[in-house]
Design a protein around this motif. Structure first.
Motif, PDB file in Angstrom:
ATOM      1  N   THR A 304       0.809  -1.223   0.000  1.00 46.70           N
ATOM      2  CA  THR A 304       0.000   0.000   0.000  1.00 46.70           C
ATOM      3  C   THR A 304       0.839   1.269   0.000  1.00 46.70           C
ATOM      4  O   THR A 304       0.327   2.341  -0.316  1.00 46.70           O
ATOM      5  CB  THR A 304      -0.912   0.035   1.237  1.00 46.70           C
ATOM      6  N   HIS A 305       2.123   1.158   0.382  1.00 41.68           N
ATOM      7  CA  HIS A 305       2.981   2.338   0.489  1.00 41.68           C
ATOM      8  C   HIS A 305       4.404   1.993   0.061  1.00 41.68           C
ATOM      9  O   HIS A 305       4.921   0.926   0.421  1.00 41.68           O
ATOM     10  CB  HIS A 305       3.020   2.860   1.932  1.00 41.68           C
ATOM     11  N   PHE A 306       5.022   2.917  -0.661  1.00 39.47           N
ATOM     12  CA  PHE A 306       6.412   2.784  -1.082  1.00 39.47           C
ATOM     13  C   PHE A 306       7.141   4.077  -0.712  1.00 39.47           C
ATOM     14  O   PHE A 306       6.709   5.161  -1.115  1.00 39.47           O
ATOM     15  CB  PHE A 306       6.518   2.562  -2.591  1.00 39.47           C
ATOM     16  N   VAL A 307       8.227   3.955   0.041  1.00 39.90           N
ATOM     17  CA  VAL A 307       9.033   5.121   0.424  1.00 39.90           C
ATOM     18  C   VAL A 307      10.398   4.935  -0.225  1.00 39.90           C
ATOM     19  O   VAL A 307      11.207   4.113   0.209  1.00 39.90           O
ATOM     20  CB  VAL A 307       9.148   5.244   1.955  1.00 39.90           C
ATOM     21  N   LEU A 308      10.657   5.711  -1.276  1.00 44.05           N
ATOM     22  CA  LEU A 308      11.794   5.452  -2.158  1.00 44.05           C
ATOM     23  C   LEU A 308      12.946   6.430  -1.979  1.00 44.05           C
ATOM     24  O   LEU A 308      13.922   6.373  -2.736  1.00 44.05           O
ATOM     25  CB  LEU A 308      11.317   5.468  -3.615  1.00 44.05           C
ATOM     26  N   LEU A 309      12.854   7.325  -1.014  1.00 38.32           N
ATOM     27  CA  LEU A 309      13.914   8.311  -0.767  1.00 38.32           C
ATOM     28  C   LEU A 309      14.250   9.032  -2.073  1.00 38.32           C
ATOM     29  O   LEU A 309      13.356   9.433  -2.807  1.00 38.32           O
ATOM     30  CB  LEU A 309      15.133   7.647  -0.135  1.00 38.32           C
ATOM     31  N   ASP A 310      15.546   9.159  -2.399  1.00 41.26           N
ATOM     32  CA  ASP A 310      15.931   9.934  -3.586  1.00 41.26           C
ATOM     33  C   ASP A 310      16.746   9.115  -4.581  1.00 41.26           C
ATOM     34  O   ASP A 310      17.388   9.684  -5.461  1.00 41.26           O
ATOM     35  CB  ASP A 310      16.729  11.171  -3.166  1.00 41.26           C
ATOM     36  N   HIS A 311      16.728   7.790  -4.465  1.00 41.54           N
ATOM     37  CA  HIS A 311      17.641   6.994  -5.284  1.00 41.54           C
ATOM     38  C   HIS A 311      17.292   7.035  -6.766  1.00 41.54           C
ATOM     39  O   HIS A 311      18.141   6.741  -7.613  1.00 41.54           O
ATOM     40  CB  HIS A 311      17.686   5.542  -4.781  1.00 41.54           C
ATOM     41  N   GLN A 312      16.071   7.438  -7.112  1.00 44.88           N
ATOM     42  CA  GLN A 312      15.703   7.437  -8.525  1.00 44.88           C
ATOM     43  C   GLN A 312      16.333   8.591  -9.303  1.00 44.88           C
ATOM     44  O   GLN A 312      16.394   8.543 -10.532  1.00 44.88           O
ATOM     45  CB  GLN A 312      14.184   7.436  -8.670  1.00 44.88           C
ATOM     46  N   ASP A 313      16.810   9.619  -8.606  1.00 47.26           N
ATOM     47  CA  ASP A 313      17.585  10.663  -9.288  1.00 47.26           C
ATOM     48  C   ASP A 313      18.768  10.045 -10.031  1.00 47.26           C
ATOM     49  O   ASP A 313      19.034  10.353 -11.195  1.00 47.26           O
ATOM     50  CB  ASP A 313      18.130  11.674  -8.268  1.00 47.26           C
ATOM     51  N   TRP A 314      19.495   9.187  -9.317  1.00 48.02           N
ATOM     52  CA  TRP A 314      20.676   8.546  -9.899  1.00 48.02           C
ATOM     53  C   TRP A 314      20.273   7.630 -11.046  1.00 48.02           C
ATOM     54  O   TRP A 314      20.900   7.617 -12.109  1.00 48.02           O
ATOM     55  CB  TRP A 314      21.402   7.750  -8.817  1.00 48.02           C
ATOM     56  N   MET A 315      19.214   6.869 -10.844  1.00 48.28           N
ATOM     57  CA  MET A 315      18.806   5.896 -11.851  1.00 48.28           C
ATOM     58  C   MET A 315      18.352   6.567 -13.138  1.00 48.28           C
ATOM     59  O   MET A 315      18.573   6.053 -14.233  1.00 48.28           O
ATOM     60  CB  MET A 315      17.689   5.015 -11.293  1.00 48.28           C
ATOM     61  N   ALA A 316      17.713   7.716 -13.021  1.00 44.56           N
ATOM     62  CA  ALA A 316      17.218   8.403 -14.211  1.00 44.56           C
ATOM     63  C   ALA A 316      18.362   8.771 -15.155  1.00 44.56           C
ATOM     64  O   ALA A 316      18.180   8.812 -16.376  1.00 44.56           O
ATOM     65  CB  ALA A 316      16.442   9.651 -13.806  1.00 44.56           C
ATOM     66  N   TRP A 317      19.539   9.028 -14.594  1.00 43.53           N
ATOM     67  CA  TRP A 317      20.698   9.373 -15.413  1.00 43.53           C
ATOM     68  C   TRP A 317      21.461   8.137 -15.867  1.00 43.53           C
ATOM     69  O   TRP A 317      21.790   7.992 -17.036  1.00 43.53           O
ATOM     70  CB  TRP A 317      21.649  10.270 -14.608  1.00 43.53           C
ATOM     71  N   HIS A 318      21.761   7.256 -14.931  1.00 43.05           N
ATOM     72  CA  HIS A 318      22.686   6.160 -15.198  1.00 43.05           C
ATOM     73  C   HIS A 318      22.016   4.877 -15.666  1.00 43.05           C
ATOM     74  O   HIS A 318      22.655   4.063 -16.329  1.00 43.05           O
ATOM     75  CB  HIS A 318      23.503   5.852 -13.936  1.00 43.05           C
ATOM     76  N   ALA A 319      20.774   4.677 -15.274  1.00 42.46           N
ATOM     77  CA  ALA A 319      20.144   3.386 -15.564  1.00 42.46           C
ATOM     78  C   ALA A 319      18.658   3.564 -15.857  1.00 42.46           C
ATOM     79  O   ALA A 319      17.805   3.047 -15.134  1.00 42.46           O
ATOM     80  CB  ALA A 319      20.358   2.437 -14.385  1.00 42.46           C
ATOM     81  N   PRO A 320      18.315   4.289 -16.925  1.00 40.83           N
ATOM     82  CA  PRO A 320      16.891   4.546 -17.200  1.00 40.83           C
ATOM     83  C   PRO A 320      16.082   3.272 -17.442  1.00 40.83           C
ATOM     84  O   PRO A 320      14.907   3.207 -17.065  1.00 40.83           O
ATOM     85  CB  PRO A 320      16.922   5.444 -18.443  1.00 40.83           C
ATOM     86  N   LYS A 321      16.688   2.258 -18.040  1.00 45.39           N
ATOM     87  CA  LYS A 321      15.958   1.007 -18.253  1.00 45.39           C
ATOM     88  C   LYS A 321      15.680   0.311 -16.926  1.00 45.39           C
ATOM     89  O   LYS A 321      14.604  -0.263 -16.729  1.00 45.39           O
ATOM     90  CB  LYS A 321      16.748   0.091 -19.189  1.00 45.39           C
ATOM     91  N   VAL A 322      16.660   0.366 -16.021  1.00 43.38           N
ATOM     92  CA  VAL A 322      16.468  -0.218 -14.692  1.00 43.38           C
ATOM     93  C   VAL A 322      15.388   0.548 -13.934  1.00 43.38           C
ATOM     94  O   VAL A 322      14.566  -0.041 -13.226  1.00 43.38           O
ATOM     95  CB  VAL A 322      17.798  -0.216 -13.912  1.00 43.38           C
ATOM     96  N   LEU A 323      15.377   1.864 -14.096  1.00 43.72           N
ATOM     97  CA  LEU A 323      14.352   2.684 -13.452  1.00 43.72           C
ATOM     98  C   LEU A 323      12.963   2.325 -13.981  1.00 43.72           C
ATOM     99  O   LEU A 323      12.005   2.188 -13.205  1.00 43.72           O
ATOM    100  CB  LEU A 323      14.644   4.165 -13.692  1.00 43.72           C
ATOM    101  N   SER A 324      12.844   2.158 -15.284  1.00 40.52           N
ATOM    102  CA  SER A 324      11.551   1.776 -15.862  1.00 40.52           C
ATOM    103  C   SER A 324      11.095   0.423 -15.338  1.00 40.52           C
ATOM    104  O   SER A 324       9.907   0.217 -15.045  1.00 40.52           O
ATOM    105  CB  SER A 324      11.646   1.745 -17.390  1.00 40.52           C
ATOM    106  N   GLU A 325      12.037  -0.505 -15.199  1.00 43.13           N
ATOM    107  CA  GLU A 325      11.693  -1.822 -14.667  1.00 43.13           C
ATOM    108  C   GLU A 325      11.268  -1.721 -13.204  1.00 43.13           C
ATOM    109  O   GLU A 325      10.330  -2.408 -12.772  1.00 43.13           O
ATOM    110  CB  GLU A 325      12.885  -2.771 -14.820  1.00 43.13           C
ATOM    111  N   GLU A 326      11.938  -0.869 -12.449  1.00 43.54           N
ATOM    112  CA  GLU A 326      11.546  -0.690 -11.052  1.00 43.54           C
ATOM    113  C   GLU A 326      10.110  -0.179 -10.964  1.00 43.54           C
ATOM    114  O   GLU A 326       9.310  -0.676 -10.157  1.00 43.54           O
ATOM    115  CB  GLU A 326      12.502   0.272 -10.351  1.00 43.54           C
ATOM    116  N   TRP A 327       9.776   0.784 -11.791  1.00 44.38           N
ATOM    117  CA  TRP A 327       8.412   1.309 -11.774  1.00 44.38           C
ATOM    118  C   TRP A 327       7.404   0.262 -12.242  1.00 44.38           C
ATOM    119  O   TRP A 327       6.289   0.187 -11.723  1.00 44.38           O
ATOM    120  CB  TRP A 327       8.312   2.570 -12.626  1.00 44.38           C
ATOM    121  N   ARG A 328       7.785  -0.555 -13.213  1.00 43.08           N
ATOM    122  CA  ARG A 328       6.871  -1.617 -13.657  1.00 43.08           C
ATOM    123  C   ARG A 328       6.536  -2.542 -12.492  1.00 43.08           C
ATOM    124  O   ARG A 328       5.364  -2.904 -12.281  1.00 43.08           O
ATOM    125  CB  ARG A 328       7.506  -2.411 -14.801  1.00 43.08           C
TER     126      ARG A 328
END
Length: 388
Positions: A304-328
């Motif tokens: 029901t809840h996800f607390v993701l801090l700020d780690h997706q800032d890094w992923m958006a630059w370095h690993a966009p495919k990994v970020l998309s998979e995380e969101w999936r």
């Protein structure tokens, strides 16, 4: 190779070395008061949170969620949370506070030996090597001057002690202020002295940014989004924290200035009144050494809840495919109406992939006013999304 490319590679290498080889965060640097207000946890809530130092996950237990799954790819961060758990279940409040309120003490090594057998093997192995973090005396003096973020706090504290003792004393007076008027007057005197060659070196150094847990993409984002660059960003944030918010309960800045908390100014998990409530709810807290994607793949929820801090800032630059998979995986594991809480060095949520944004509703009318009350004050923005 161009010099700026070399600097970028050096930053990335330093960040990888710091985060892959030691404890990075010795305390959480996100304000759980805001989290709990935005999340609205209930007895049927199932929370996934990035562990960090584990403080905020323990605070969430005060809202009696059904489960809190703490996930971190760095097993040392999880070992820190497991030590806190063991202190709740195998020791008493005074022992817990000696470790994590005072930052250590004479009895900590002996207390550790008594509870060691109750730790997971990986956590016991880590603390067997590092229980000296809680030994008083020496240069570090406190657990809160250990780990990567603690090392930076120690460098700054030593600099003040040796080169600017007047500024150090002024900061102590600032933290003891009892009114906003007094805070503003004291800060106005201190601010010109704070910013000199050394402080500018701190905020401009690749190594120091890595110690702070700031990857190069986040640093670049701050420089691009803030008119004053990194230095201007930090100056503005520090000014706001000390002139717009009362310092009386700002334990985030106090602990790095003093190396310890007080009984009155500390995280909720370190308050005596909360010891038994948290102790009785620890069965609902689970710890996993994994990436968020790896965890969700193995444990698909629902949550029901996800607390993701700020780690997706890094992923958006370095690993966009990994970020998309995380969101999936997040969206596949989320209940309808699930809440997702994120922070960013930037001023907006543009790091969230478009395909995920199509499934989310954001609430800036809630997060923007609360962001102004953030006692940490170092993030560019905070975002709450609801899964549609």
């Amino acid at each position: 190779m161009p010099s700026n490319k070399l600097l970028q590679l050096a930053h990335d290498l330093m960040f990888s070395l710091v985060h892959g080889n030691g404890l990075v965060y010795n305390t959480c640097w996100e304000d759980p008061r805001l989290d709990r207000e935005l999340l609205g946890l209930k007895p049927d809530s199932r929370v996934v949170v990035i562990t960090s130092a584990g403080d905020n996950a323990l605070d969430y237990l005060l809202d009696t969620p059904a489960s809190v799954d703490c996930v971190d790819v760095n097993h040392r961060q999880n070992a820190l949370l497991e030590l806190k758990r063991a202190l709740f279940t195998q020791a008493d409040f005074e022992t817990l506070f000696a470790f994590f309120g005072d930052g250590g003490g004479e009895g900590c090594a002996a207390a550790y030996q008594e509870l060691r057998e109750h730790l997971p093997q990986y956590a016991a192995a880590f603390w067997d090597r590092n229980v000296g973090y809680f030994k008083p005396g020496g240069l570090a003096r406190s657990f809160y001057y250990r780990g990567a973020s603690g090392a930076l706090a120690w460098i700054f504290a030593r600099f003040l002690s040796v080169f600017k003792p007047g500024l150090r004393l002024g900061i102590q007076h600032l933290l003891a202020a009892t009114t906003m008027e007094e805070q503003r007057e004291l800060f106005a005197r201190l601010e010109p002295v704070m910013w000199g060659p050394f402080s500018r070196w701190l905020v401009g150094s690749t190594s120091i940014m890595a110690l702070m847990g700031v990857p190069r993409p986040q640093a670049a984002l701050i420089k691009a989004k803030h008119p004053g660059g990194m230095e201007g960003f930090i100056r503005d944030k520090v000014r706001r924290v000390f002139t717009e918010l009362p310092v009386a309960d700002n334990y985030f800045w106090r602990v790095y200035c003093h190396g310890r908390y007080t009984r009155e100014c500390c995280p909720e998990y370190l308050k005596q009144a909360n010891f038994e409530p948290i102790r009785t709810r620890l069965a609902s807290l689970r710890v996993h050494t994994n990436t968020p994607s790896g965890f969700l793949h193995a444990n698909p929820g629902p949550y029901t809840h996800f607390v993701l801090l700020d780690h997706q800032d890094w992923m958006a630059w370095h690993a966009p495919k990994v970020l998309s998979e995380e969101w999936r995986l997040i969206l596949a594991s989320a209940t309808p109406g699930a809440k997702v809480l994120l922070r960013s060095a930037g001023l907006d949520a543009s790091f969230v992939p478009s395909e995920a944004r199509a499934r989310l509703r954001f609430f800036p009318e809630l997060t923007e006013p609360l962001h102004d009350r953030d006692r940490v004050g170092t993030y560019g923005s905070q975002h709450l999304a609801e899964v549609l």
